[in-house]
Design an enzyme around this catalytic site. Structure first.
Site, PDB file in Angstrom:
ATOM      1  N   ARG A 159      -5.068  -5.334  40.795  1.00 44.23           N
ATOM      2  CA  ARG A 159      -5.763  -4.950  42.019  1.00 44.23           C
ATOM      3  C   ARG A 159      -5.893  -3.430  42.172  1.00 44.23           C
ATOM      4  O   ARG A 159      -6.616  -2.949  43.036  1.00 44.23           O
ATOM      5  CB  ARG A 159      -5.044  -5.576  43.234  1.00 44.23           C
ATOM      6  CG  ARG A 159      -5.242  -7.090  43.326  1.00 44.23           C
ATOM      7  CD  ARG A 159      -4.243  -7.758  44.243  1.00 44.23           C
ATOM      8  NE  ARG A 159      -2.942  -7.980  43.579  1.00 44.23           N
ATOM      9  CZ  ARG A 159      -1.912  -8.589  44.160  1.00 44.23           C
ATOM     10  NH1 ARG A 159      -2.015  -9.043  45.389  1.00 44.23           N
ATOM     11  NH2 ARG A 159      -0.768  -8.742  43.496  1.00 44.23           N
ATOM     12  N   ARG A 175     -14.172  56.407  24.960  1.00 39.19           N
ATOM     13  CA  ARG A 175     -15.455  56.002  25.536  1.00 39.19           C
ATOM     14  C   ARG A 175     -16.476  57.052  25.136  1.00 39.19           C
ATOM     15  O   ARG A 175     -16.124  58.147  24.696  1.00 39.19           O
ATOM     16  CB  ARG A 175     -15.351  55.923  27.066  1.00 39.19           C
ATOM     17  CG  ARG A 175     -15.060  57.259  27.696  1.00 39.19           C
ATOM     18  CD  ARG A 175     -14.827  57.177  29.195  1.00 39.19           C
ATOM     19  NE  ARG A 175     -14.581  58.495  29.733  1.00 39.19           N
ATOM     20  CZ  ARG A 175     -13.742  58.748  30.742  1.00 39.19           C
ATOM     21  NH1 ARG A 175     -13.050  57.760  31.281  1.00 39.19           N
ATOM     22  NH2 ARG A 175     -13.599  59.966  31.186  1.00 39.19           N
TER      23      ARG A 175
HETATM   24  C1  UD1 Z   1       5.164 -10.888  45.323  1.00 36.66           C
HETATM   25  C2  UD1 Z   1       5.781 -12.157  45.905  1.00 36.66           C
HETATM   26  C3  UD1 Z   1       5.387 -12.281  47.359  1.00 36.66           C
HETATM   27  C4  UD1 Z   1       5.815 -11.044  48.122  1.00 36.66           C
HETATM   28  C5  UD1 Z   1       5.263  -9.776  47.470  1.00 36.66           C
HETATM   29  C6  UD1 Z   1       5.909  -8.549  48.102  1.00 36.66           C
HETATM   30  C7  UD1 Z   1       5.986 -13.821  44.102  1.00 36.66           C
HETATM   31  C8  UD1 Z   1       5.402 -15.023  43.482  1.00 36.66           C
HETATM   32  N1  UD1 Z   1       5.326 -13.310  45.152  1.00 36.66           N
HETATM   33  O1  UD1 Z   1       3.766 -11.053  45.351  1.00 36.66           O
HETATM   34  O2  UD1 Z   1       5.983 -13.430  47.925  1.00 36.66           O
HETATM   35  O3  UD1 Z   1       5.377 -11.129  49.467  1.00 36.66           O
HETATM   36  O4  UD1 Z   1       5.596  -9.757  46.070  1.00 36.66           O
HETATM   37  O5  UD1 Z   1       5.369  -7.383  47.607  1.00 36.66           O
HETATM   38  O6  UD1 Z   1       7.014 -13.367  43.659  1.00 36.66           O
HETATM   39  N2  UD1 Z   1       5.712  -8.660  37.607  1.00 36.66           N
HETATM   40  C9  UD1 Z   1       6.277  -8.796  36.350  1.00 36.66           C
HETATM   41  N3  UD1 Z   1       5.888  -9.824  35.539  1.00 36.66           N
HETATM   42  C10 UD1 Z   1       4.961 -10.740  35.921  1.00 36.66           C
HETATM   43  C11 UD1 Z   1       4.396 -10.619  37.222  1.00 36.66           C
HETATM   44  C12 UD1 Z   1       4.796  -9.570  38.038  1.00 36.66           C
HETATM   45  O7  UD1 Z   1       7.125  -7.995  35.954  1.00 36.66           O
HETATM   46  O8  UD1 Z   1       4.669 -11.644  35.113  1.00 36.66           O
HETATM   47  C13 UD1 Z   1       6.150  -7.554  38.475  1.00 36.66           C
HETATM   48  C14 UD1 Z   1       5.008  -6.598  38.820  1.00 36.66           C
HETATM   49  O9  UD1 Z   1       4.928  -5.538  37.874  1.00 36.66           O
HETATM   50  C15 UD1 Z   1       5.408  -6.105  40.219  1.00 36.66           C
HETATM   51  C16 UD1 Z   1       6.236  -7.234  40.793  1.00 36.66           C
HETATM   52  O10 UD1 Z   1       6.603  -8.070  39.701  1.00 36.66           O
HETATM   53  O11 UD1 Z   1       6.204  -4.938  40.154  1.00 36.66           O
HETATM   54  C17 UD1 Z   1       5.489  -8.045  41.827  1.00 36.66           C
HETATM   55  O12 UD1 Z   1       4.322  -8.605  41.269  1.00 36.66           O
HETATM   56  P1  UD1 Z   1       2.974  -8.733  42.085  1.00 36.66           P
HETATM   57  O13 UD1 Z   1       1.968  -9.372  41.209  1.00 36.66           O
HETATM   58  O14 UD1 Z   1       2.623  -7.456  42.717  1.00 36.66           O
HETATM   59  O15 UD1 Z   1       3.416  -9.786  43.223  1.00 36.66           O
HETATM   60  P2  UD1 Z   1       2.724 -10.032  44.622  1.00 36.66           P
HETATM   61  O16 UD1 Z   1       1.467 -10.779  44.423  1.00 36.66           O
HETATM   62  O17 UD1 Z   1       2.652  -8.782  45.373  1.00 36.66           O
HETATM   63 CA    CA Z   2       3.106  -6.654  44.895  1.00 39.24          CA
END
Ligand code: UD1
Ligand code: CA
Length: 458
Positions: free
Chosen positions: A16, A438
């Site tokens: 995003r 100069r």
């Molecule tokens: C997540 C939470 C949500 C919460 C929000 C708060 C879950 C399923 N959802 O959503 O409930 O309200 O955070 O900010 O947990 N990451 C990994 N590996 C992956 C996916 C993500 O390391 O496979 C890391 C990302 O780099 C990031 C963090 O996990 O630092 C959160 O991931 P992100 O995709 O931003 O989660 P949200 O959709 O924000």
């Molecule tokens: Ca997040």
């Protein structure tokens, strides 16, 4: 106290953000986003920090160095999958899961969460907050008795669930054994195909464990960053906090809204920062300075009582009482000793200027050493580049360089010598000498009248 490991999730790309740069490496007030949560963790006294990396893993390692441990999540299949990737390296009883994209959390809050978790004996303590606009966050589901039942992600939430304003901050403290038992049972989400860490909550409850929540009142502490809009919002808070800290330490900030100071920058007492001042990177400013308006200082160290007006200073050292500007540019590796005065429209690079020397206007000094109490006349240029390589020149103590002189490097101007205005110096000037290089002036008497006389009549 039970042993704690912090597990920081930083493997996701951050789609995003719409960026080639990994989300957690985007700078906030001059420092990569993930650096903030690491500092809070360290300050809270948690010494074991394991970072889950995936996308641009090498880059994250390069930025964070060897102070933390790393675990690779080869494919990014969700937050649950990311935590599972660390199962093999965590032996501690408690696992504090943190997200790399939640930079405002402070050490005091982290300590309070840990303390509550240990006192309650829960298998998990989910950190929540209430938001006026909960868009994008997982919502906290509670039963009639008020206990947490689960977390529903926005994508999966129905209309009524979307109205819930209590959200999952992503910060959760777990007991290791129940966490990994439950994680093994988490199924892929049918919409996104991801393994959600949030699905651990109902699994723990089904297995008869206690799950607690910890409500953070100040929402700003737990703001997550998913887009550049949130990045800008958080950046503003980080800068504001840092400016307030500086003001409480005795720095005058004339207009905080138009003053931009990176989070690592230190400023001494009774220094005044005027509007449109940018202090960036590893910059240290002494006491009693006047900086700005419109100054940009990057990776530089300034002593006390330094004045910088409308100028740019990069990677340089300025001693006490130095004055620069308005409208000058110090490029990398300038060392200005005590009381040096640089006026307007000067550019200086890789140059040592000894104490008391004046460079009042319109000069370029590159790759040179300028002695103390030298007067560099307007329009002086050190011609350091011959089209292929750079050469070094030296001006001795107390020398006087007349206006519009070119010093063709490498050349040495001896102590106390004079260079006549308009000279192009190609050879060394001995101590105490006057160098004139100069064309000699010729006055042609009556030339104007004669040349008019010759002009054709109309
Ligand atoms: C997540 C939470 C949500 C919460 C929000 C708060 C879950 C399923 N959802 O959503 O409930 O309200 O955070 O900010 O947990 N990451 C990994 N590996 C992956 C996916 C993500 O390391 O496979 C890391 C990302 O780099 C990031 C963090 O996990 O630092 C959160 O991931 P992100 O995709 O931003 O989660 P949200 O959709 O924000
Ligand atoms: Ca997040």
């Amino acid at each position: 106290m039970e042993k704690v490991a912090a597990l920081i999730l930083a493997a996701g790309q951050g789609k995003r953000m719409k960026s080639g740069l990994l989300k957690v490496l985007h700078p906030i007030a001059g420092r990569p986003m993930v650096g903030y949560i690491l500092e809070a963790t360290r300050t809270a006294g948690i010494s074991r920090m394991v970072v889950v990396i995936g996308h641009q893993a090498e880059k994250v390692q390069e930025v964070l160095g060897s102070e933390v441990e790393y675990v690779r999540q080869k494919e990014q299949l969700g937050t649950g999958h990311a935590v599972l990737a660390a199962e093999g390296v965590i032996q501690e009883d408690l696992v504090l899961v943190l997200y790399g994209d939640t930079p405002l959390l402070d050490a005091a809050t982290l300590r309070a969460i840990l303390q509550r978790h240990q006192e309650s004996g829960a298998a998990a303590t989910v950190v929540t907050t209430e938001l006026a606009d909960p868009t994008g966050y997982g919502r906290i589901l509670r039963n009639q008795r008020g206990g947490i039942e689960g977390i529903v992600e926005e994508k999966n939430a129905g209309e009524a669930e979307r109205q819930i304003r209590e959200v999952n901050t992503g910060i959760v403290c777990y007991r290791r054994l129940p966490l990994f038992q439950a994680l093994g049972k988490v199924k892929r989400d049918e919409f996104s195909g991801e393994y959600y860490l949030t699905d651990v909550v109902p699994l723990l409850l089904q297995a008869g464990y206690k799950v607690e929540t910890f409500l953070v009142q100040d929402q700003s502490l737990v703001l997550g960053i998913n887009t550049r809009v949130e990045l800008a919002r958080v950046e503003k808070i980080v800068r504001q906090r840092h400016l307030e800290r500086l003001m409480l330490d005795g720095v005058t900030v004339v207009d905080p809204a138009s003053t931009f100071v990176d989070s690592q920058v230190e400023v001494g007492m009774d220094t005044t920062l005027y509007p449109f001042t940018f202090l960036e990177g590893n910059t240290r400013i002494g006491a009693g300075c006047r900086i700005g308006p419109a100054a940009r200082i990057v990776d530089s160290v300034l002593g006390n009582e330094v004045v910088i007006e409308q100028s740019t200073i990069e990677k340089s050292h300025l001693s006490d009482g130095v004055h620069v500007g308005p409208f000058s540019h110090l490029r990398a590796d300038c060392f200005l000793e005590k009381g040096v005065k640089v006026g307007n429209f000067a550019e200086i690079k890789n140059t040592l200027v000894r104490s008391g020397t004046k460079i009042p206007h319109h000069s370029y000094l590159g790759d040179s050493t300028i002695g103390s109490r030298v007067n560099v006349g307007a329009g002086t240029v050190i011609v350091n580049y011959d089209g292929q390589s750079k050469h070094h020149s030296e001006i001795g103590e107390g020398a006087f360089i007349g206006c519009n002189s070119n010093l063709i490097s490498p050349v040495r101007i001896g102590d106390g010598s004079y260079v006549a205005a308009g000279s192009t110096i190609t050879e060394d000037v001995p101590e105490g000498a006057l160098a004139i290089a100069r064309g000699r002036q010729v006055n042609k008497e009556g030339w104007v009248a004669r040349s008019r006389h010759r002009a054709p009549e109309k």
